[in-house]
Design an enzyme around this catalytic site. Structure first.
Site: not given
Length: 342
Positions: A176, A248
């Site tokens: 992330h 993702d």
């Protein structure tokens, strides 16, 4: 239906949300904690999303349990994946995992949500991005618990998404926030991390797979989510996977090495993704919609949920009452276990 899954701003759709959802490249919506106030509001938001598009969009969420559970008040507090095997015998871990998969999926389907991106199939707990989201540090035990969780999800009527192929568990960096690199030999990744994916693909238990935003330096200079080696050569050809491949979230820092938002989207699709996620960055999502070549993704209709029960019917069912009690108890035990370690 198009290949782009994106997010919406708040508790209800605004004018820009409605305009974006009508775009022919949009095929899905992912919901976050900021989209949830209470059960009635969530039901109305999903109804608005359904009404905003000529297509039936795939509505999704990350409702794994533990620290990744977007909807809490009014829903069962689900235990982290690690809790099943860490606090129970093998047989009890499998029983509870099956009930966990069923209950999680059933509670989402009762809100007309198609998929929760689950389960996490990464091995081990050392990665900052994964931690307690992993079932176990041993591939064989992780597989045993995952199979039970998947059986529960399928019995509720929800399609299963295994993540994060070929395995995010061995890198400490969080994708992330940065692009992690995994320098291990390919033979080790195949024998350790990929084992669970291979077994579940062979037994046809995975409907979809989400690759990792991780660069496996011995294999390819690209993150797996933008790598034709991982998605086409290994996943499609070698392992024979014929389900849906999601990227993702392309707004994560782990995807930044793939270029601008349209470049990331194009790279992921060319590498073999069927649906790309562009979340938490509306400007980036719009640039993808403005610049991506027209793509049809009709195979995504396979992801629609198969449930036909109401929330009231679910909450009145004996199975839900027993599962709710058992999983709430396990969640509390896991929290106490973690607090005792500090």
């Amino acid at each position: 239906m198009g290949p782009v899954m994106l997010d919406v701003a708040s508790y209800e759709l605004d004018a820009e949300d409605r305009e974006v959802l009508e775009h022919p490249l949009v095929g899905g919506v992912i919901l976050f904690t900021r989209n949830f106030h209470d059960v009635a509001q969530l039901r109305e938001l999903v109804r608005q999303i359904r009404a905003a598009s000529h297509e039936r969009l795939v509505v999704s969420v990350d409702q794994e349990g533990g620290r990744v559970q977007r909807f809490r008040d009014g829903f069962t507090r689900l235990p982290a994946a690690q809790a099943f095997a860490a606090l129970n015998s093998v047989s009890e871990a499998q029983r509870l995992a099956e009930e966990g998969g069923w209950l999680m999926a059933a509670e989402m389907i009762a809100m007309d949500i198609d998929i929760s991106f689950a389960p996490v199939l990464d091995i081990g707990h050392q990665s900052a991005a994964i931690g307690e989201r992993s079932f176990h540090e041993q591939p064989e035990m992780a597989l045993a618990v995952a199979q039970s969780f998947i059986r529960g999800m399928h019995s509720a009527g929800m399609k299963v998404t295994g993540k994060h192929f070929p395995g995010h568990g061995a890198v400490s960096a969080d994708s992330h926030k940065e692009t992690p690199r995994d320098p291990r030999p390919l033979a080790e990744i195949r024998a350790h991390d990929m084992l669970i994916f291979k077994a579940l693909i062979q037994s046809q238990q995975l409907d979809a797979i989400m690759p990792a935003h991780v660069i496996y330096t011995e294999a390819d200079p690209h993150p797996a989510s933008g790598s034709s080696y991982w998605l086409k050569t290994v996943l499609r050809e070698e392992l024979g996977f014929d389900g849906i491949i999601f990227s993702d979230d392309l707004s994560m820092e782990g995807a930044a090495v793939m270029g601008s938002y349209p470049e990331r989207a194009q790279a992921a699709l060319q590498a073999g993704c069927d649906m790309i996620l562009v979340c938490n960055h509306r400007e980036g999502a719009i640039s993808v919609l403005d610049n991506l070549s027209p793509v049809k993704a009709e195979q995504l209709t396979r992801l629609y949920h198969q449930g036909s029960f109401s929330r009231r019917e679910l909450l009145d069912s004996p199975r839900w009452k027993l599962a709710n009690q058992a999983l709430t108890s396990l969640s509390e035990r896991w929290q106490a276990h973690k607090n005792g370690e500090k």
